[in-house]
Scaffold this motif. Structure first.
Motif, PDB file in Angstrom:
ATOM      1  N   UNK A 151       4.930  -3.712  -5.632  1.00  0.00           N
ATOM      2  CA  UNK A 151       3.550  -4.115  -5.949  1.00  0.00           C
ATOM      3  C   UNK A 151       3.278  -4.180  -7.448  1.00  0.00           C
ATOM      4  N   UNK A 163       1.789  -5.837 -10.185  1.00  0.00           N
ATOM      5  CA  UNK A 163       0.866  -6.939 -10.451  1.00  0.00           C
ATOM      6  C   UNK A 163       1.255  -7.705 -11.713  1.00  0.00           C
ATOM      7  N   UNK A 221      -2.962 -10.663  -4.129  1.00  0.00           N
ATOM      8  CA  UNK A 221      -2.745  -9.233  -4.395  1.00  0.00           C
ATOM      9  C   UNK A 221      -2.639  -8.922  -5.883  1.00  0.00           C
ATOM     10  N   UNK A 222      -2.376  -9.959  -6.699  1.00  0.00           N
ATOM     11  CA  UNK A 222      -2.247  -9.720  -8.146  1.00  0.00           C
ATOM     12  C   UNK A 222      -3.591  -9.805  -8.876  1.00  0.00           C
ATOM     13  N   UNK A 223      -4.645 -10.222  -8.182  1.00  0.00           N
ATOM     14  CA  UNK A 223      -5.962 -10.273  -8.833  1.00  0.00           C
ATOM     15  C   UNK A 223      -6.292  -8.877  -9.363  1.00  0.00           C
ATOM     16  N   UNK A 224      -6.870  -8.804 -10.558  1.00  0.00           N
ATOM     17  CA  UNK A 224      -7.121  -7.473 -11.147  1.00  0.00           C
ATOM     18  C   UNK A 224      -7.919  -6.540 -10.244  1.00  0.00           C
ATOM     19  N   UNK A 225      -8.828  -7.083  -9.441  1.00  0.00           N
ATOM     20  CA  UNK A 225      -9.654  -6.228  -8.577  1.00  0.00           C
ATOM     21  C   UNK A 225      -9.045  -6.001  -7.195  1.00  0.00           C
ATOM     22  N   UNK A 226      -7.916  -6.632  -6.920  1.00  0.00           N
ATOM     23  CA  UNK A 226      -7.356  -6.549  -5.565  1.00  0.00           C
ATOM     24  C   UNK A 226      -6.655  -5.213  -5.351  1.00  0.00           C
ATOM     25  N   UNK A 227      -6.715  -4.736  -4.112  1.00  0.00           N
ATOM     26  CA  UNK A 227      -5.820  -3.676  -3.685  1.00  0.00           C
ATOM     27  C   UNK A 227      -4.497  -4.385  -3.385  1.00  0.00           C
ATOM     28  N   UNK A 228      -3.425  -3.978  -4.066  1.00  0.00           N
ATOM     29  CA  UNK A 228      -2.202  -4.772  -4.046  1.00  0.00           C
ATOM     30  C   UNK A 228      -1.642  -4.924  -2.632  1.00  0.00           C
ATOM     31  N   UNK A 229      -1.669  -3.855  -1.859  1.00  0.00           N
ATOM     32  CA  UNK A 229      -1.216  -3.977  -0.483  1.00  0.00           C
ATOM     33  C   UNK A 229      -2.056  -3.072   0.397  1.00  0.00           C
ATOM     34  N   UNK A 232      -5.430   2.540   6.016  1.00  0.00           N
ATOM     35  CA  UNK A 232      -6.271   2.316   7.192  1.00  0.00           C
ATOM     36  C   UNK A 232      -7.743   2.516   6.856  1.00  0.00           C
ATOM     37  N   UNK A 233      -8.029   3.388   5.890  1.00  0.00           N
ATOM     38  CA  UNK A 233      -9.437   3.582   5.532  1.00  0.00           C
ATOM     39  C   UNK A 233     -10.014   2.328   4.878  1.00  0.00           C
ATOM     40  N   UNK A 291       3.465 -13.274   0.643  1.00  0.00           N
ATOM     41  CA  UNK A 291       3.767 -11.845   0.781  1.00  0.00           C
ATOM     42  C   UNK A 291       3.090 -11.191   1.984  1.00  0.00           C
ATOM     43  N   UNK A 329     -10.595  -0.182   7.588  1.00  0.00           N
ATOM     44  CA  UNK A 329     -11.837   0.149   8.279  1.00  0.00           C
ATOM     45  C   UNK A 329     -13.048  -0.255   7.450  1.00  0.00           C
ATOM     46  N   UNK A 360      -2.676  -8.584   1.885  1.00  0.00           N
ATOM     47  CA  UNK A 360      -2.498  -8.953   0.479  1.00  0.00           C
ATOM     48  C   UNK A 360      -3.455 -10.073   0.085  1.00  0.00           C
ATOM     49  N   UNK A 391       6.654  -8.174  -5.750  1.00  0.00           N
ATOM     50  CA  UNK A 391       5.970  -7.494  -4.656  1.00  0.00           C
ATOM     51  C   UNK A 391       6.897  -6.469  -4.012  1.00  0.00           C
ATOM     52  N   UNK A 450      -1.368  -0.695   4.648  1.00  0.00           N
ATOM     53  CA  UNK A 450      -1.144   0.663   5.159  1.00  0.00           C
ATOM     54  C   UNK A 450      -2.276   1.615   4.824  1.00  0.00           C
TER      55      UNK A 450
END
Lengths: 449, 348
Positions: B155, B157, A22-30, A35-36, A70, A39, A15, B162, A33
């Motif tokens: 999640x 936002x 995680x709340x940043x507009x560009x972030x992937x929230x979580x 895995x790609x 979180x 990677x 996060x 969360x 899980x």
């Protein structure tokens, strides 16, 4: 003594390491899980020639951490994650956290040896003993062991694990032997079933500020991952202490000290400060009625709550009942405690806002500076961040850093694409990997059997 | 078993393949997947054996194979005797996430003195209470996988929410052998529960598992859930060639652990199909002691099985449960609370 080199790793928290990352507009929230994505983040660290990707761990979960931390609620198990990272990369090291307090030495030895085989020599073990009392209840125990017992247990575990690696078969099946360990805590016959790790001994990381943890790090670890310190002077003291302890064990230049560092970086200073402000504005604050300590990082650090009541306690002045966007009058801040004054200087360093200046410190700034930080934070343009890294490296405060990206994946690529090229241009950081194993990156020789 | 549309095939790859270069193990897994094999069985025994080194730990190998394949199931061995339930629950659940729903766990039971001798510590000896621990382990892992309900991670936002704390359950398991508070530190696995495989003749685990493994086809009769028979095939282009392979491997005979089949591809396929029909088998767990055996079976017997309509269609959902025709299980903790009438109704 070999030429001192800067080492950089990537601390992966799905996060982000900022509680609201995680709340940043560009972030992937979580990203935990995906895995790609994990990677891809690892590959971007590898493209920047970083030493390693670091996977932390926590053997408990607590929904109460959702606003304060979180990242500590949930994650993939580190060995499964590390194997998937190893399969997607070719050079970068993969550091796995494993806690001897809740695992057995044979299991740790073979999991690490296995990861070292499947990564072809890129595995490391972050040895933690678990400061987190909640984990004990998930492992059939009534109570959390004290520091002495955890370190006694961990030291015997590490000794058994290394003996097992030394007594493991070569790939052709020769050279293995029983160890017949009969120790204070463990009875382990051996030999290890899997072949000796390609690195001989998997690289060992350890962390901590207690006397026992410093001693273990200096005597047994290849990398000491250092937590936050309140001042630069304390940071240098810590660094010198680990060096001196290592020298007493005849390993003066064999232990790298790498503190955590959260770079909030953007092309310009103004953008970096705005990003820092945005992340803090996204934090969910604690209600004013809640005071006192809260576990914020699952045992990694404790701290005060995020509200004006707690800020009043920490700064030593009553700042309750104000709008967080308002400027704090200079007269109020003149009365802060010594600790409060130290924190005001920190606020200025991060936000460029000053007491009584044209951009004055706000009540919100006090709240955000109230909980303990997980790592040192630096806010600035790429040159400013590189300056800080260079200063710590050259002034004897660090051999490098474990980089904490505030959010994923944007803060990873901001560091790898904006800051790393500056460090490379200054001749501080490698432009190419010298070898293929993590020992190669860290300049560590292959240990004899 | 009625309603079977085709056989489920799992390969146990030889140690020599799995202990070799990582790229070779990945290539072998890819060939099995391309041939329509439904799962790989990865052995894991924490004790040295004579001869060559053992393959890497199954969970680590499985995770590497998971990200290099798309459809094939990955079943790892683990014995309750040598694992903490919290650790094993998250390892298998993590494999399920990394593989997008293709993880399985074969419960390894029974005495193993060599492995026991590697795992003694203060206050804990694997010999003590082994059966009680085994009996308690599978339901406990299922409960741990259920501690976070589906949809517990929201999640949001915009609100900063969360998780939904109402969908998280502290387990507080206190059994005769094991105590675990929970919750697990992991989102519920894609399959709900990774597939649990156990010996068909185990008095307790045969009731707890999703799939049973039988040592001989006859042992599979009258089970109320899918049964795979364990078979060691020796296949060659001709009957005589197969006999020669079998002889070179020391002429092993069928025993309580596995049936031995020797013959050319079509005859081995015919006998597998006949066994499956007679004993209502769901499929086979094939063991290959030698690397050549894998490729020979894949090239010579597998096409004959497929031609006879004998394989589960490889185009269904690419989860291990999908390959086995097993439904995603409901959440046991929620079901218990609902049955007890303590669960509030909760519109979504």
């Amino acid at each position: 003594m070999r030429t001192r080199e800067l080492h950089l790793g990537l601390m992966f928290w799905a996060t982000g390491t900022h509680a609201a990352g995680w709340r940043h507009p560009d972030a992937v929230a979580d990203a935990a899980y995906d895995i790609e994505l994990i990677q891809e983040v690892s590959r971007s660290a590898e493209r920047a020639k970083l030493d390693f990707v670091f996977l932390g761990d926590r053997l408990a979960s607590d929904p109460a951490l959702q606003h304060s931390n979180p990242a500590q609620i949930s994650r993939l198990e580190p060995f499964a994650t590390a194997a998937a990272i190893a399969a997607a990369t070719t050079h970068i090291g993969v550091v796995v956290t494993a806690n001897p307090t809740y695992s057995d030495p044979y299991g740790i030895a073979r999991l690490l040896a296995s990861l070292d085989h499947l990564s072809e020599g890129r595995a490391a073990w972050n040895l933690v003993t678990g400061a987190d009392p909640a984990a004990a209840l998930n492992f059939g125990r009534d109570a959390h062991w004290d520091t002495e017992r955890r370190y006694d247990w961990a030291e015997e575990t590490l000794a058994v694990v290394r003996r097992l690696w030394d007594a493991a078969p070569d790939p052709d099946g020769t050279g293995s032997r029983r160890i017949d360990h009969r120790g204070r805590y463990f009875s382990v016959d051996g030999p290890l079933d899997v072949a000796r790790p390609p690195q001989g001994h998997v690289v060992v990381f350890s962390a901590g500020t207690s006397d026992r943890s410093r001693e273990l790090g200096a005597r047994d670890a290849d990398v000491v991952f250092a937590g936050p310190q309140p001042t630069f002077a304390k940071r240098k003291e810590y660094y010198a202490d680990i060096r001196a302890r290592a020298a007493r064990h005849g390993r003066a230049d064999r232990v790298a000290v790498l503190p955590g560092l959260t770079p909030i970086v953007a092309p310009t200073t103004e953008e970096a400060v705005a990003l820092h402000d945005l992340l803090n504005a996204l934090l969910v604050l604690d209600p004013e009625r809640e005071v006192g300590d809260i576990v914020r990082a699952g045992g990694i650090g404790e701290g005060h709550r995020r509200n004006l009541t707690s800020a009043s306690e920490v700064f030593g002045v009553d700042v309750r009942g104000h709008d967080l966007a308002d400027a704090v009058p200079a007269a109020v801040l003149a009365g802060v405690s010594e600790e409060g004054a130290r924190r005001l200087a920190e606020i200025t360093r991060l936000t460029r806002r000053t007491v009584g200046g044209p951009a004055p410190i706000t009540y919100g700034d006090l709240v955000h500076a109230t909980p303990a930080q997980l790592s040192h934070v630096v806010v600035g343009n790429p040159e400013e961040v590189a300056d800080m890294i260079q200063e710590w490296f050259e002034e004897g405060a660090a051999d490098g850093f474990n980089i904490y990206p505030a959010y994923v994946p944007g803060a990873v690529t901001a560091f790898t694409e904006l800051v790393v090229p500056v460090l490379q241009r200054r001749g501080l950081f490698r432009k190419e990997y010298r070898g293929r194993t993590l020992r190669d990156h860290l300049g560590l020789a292959l240990p004899p059997r | 078993m009625t309603g079977r549309t085709g056989l489920f095939l799992a390969y146990g790859l030889p140690d020599a393949v799995l202990a070799g270069r990582p790229a070779d193990a990945v290539a072998a897994a890819g060939r099995a997947e391309a041939a329509g094999v439904h799962a790989l069985l990865l052995g894991d025994r924490p004790a040295a054996r004579p001869g060559r080194p053992a393959p890497p730990a199954a969970i680590v190998t499985a995770s590497v194979l998971a990200v290099r394949t798309r459809r094939i199931g990955l079943v790892v061995d683990a014995a309750p005797a040598y694992h903490e339930p919290y650790n094993l629950a998250r390892m298998v659940a993590s494999l399920d996430h990394v593989s997008a729903g293709r993880a399985g766990w074969r419960v390894v039971t029974g005495a193993d003195p060599e492995a026991d001798a590697n795992h003694r510590r203060e206050g804990a000896d694997p010999v003590d209470g082994r059966a009680a621990r085994e009996a308690e382990f599978v339901p406990l892992l299922r409960d741990l996988w259920d501690t976070w309900e589906d949809g517990a991670f929201v999640h949001e936002k915009d609100t900063g929410r969360f998780i939904d704390p109402g969908r998280v359950r502290v387990l507080d398991h206190r059994g005769p052998a094991l105590r675990v508070r929970g919750p697990l530190n992991l989102v519920r696995p894609p399959q709900g529960h990774p597939v649990v495989l156990a010996p068909a003749d185990h008095p307790v685990l045969a009731r707890e598992a999703d799939v049973l493994l039988a040592g001989s086809p006859e042992a599979a009769a009258a089970a109320d859930r899918p049964v795979l028979a364990t078979v060691t095939p020796f296949v060659a282009g001709t009957e005589a060639g197969a006999q020669e392979l079998h002889a070179r491997a020391g002429a092993p005979r069928s025993d309580a652990d596995a049936a031995v089949l020797v013959g050319d591809g079509p005859s081995v396929a015919r006998r597998l199909l006949a066994w499956a029909d007679r004993a209502s088998l769901h499929g086979f767990a094939l063991r290959f002691p030698q690397p050549e055996g894998v490729e020979a079976f894949t090239a010579l017997a597998l096409p004959a099985l497929r031609a006879a309509g004998g394989l589960v269609d490889g185009h269904g959902p690419a989860t291990l449960r999908g390959h086995l025709g097993l439904a995603r299980p409901e959440n046991r903790i929620v079901a218990r609370l609902t049955a007890a009438g303590t669960e509030r109704s909760r519109p979504r």
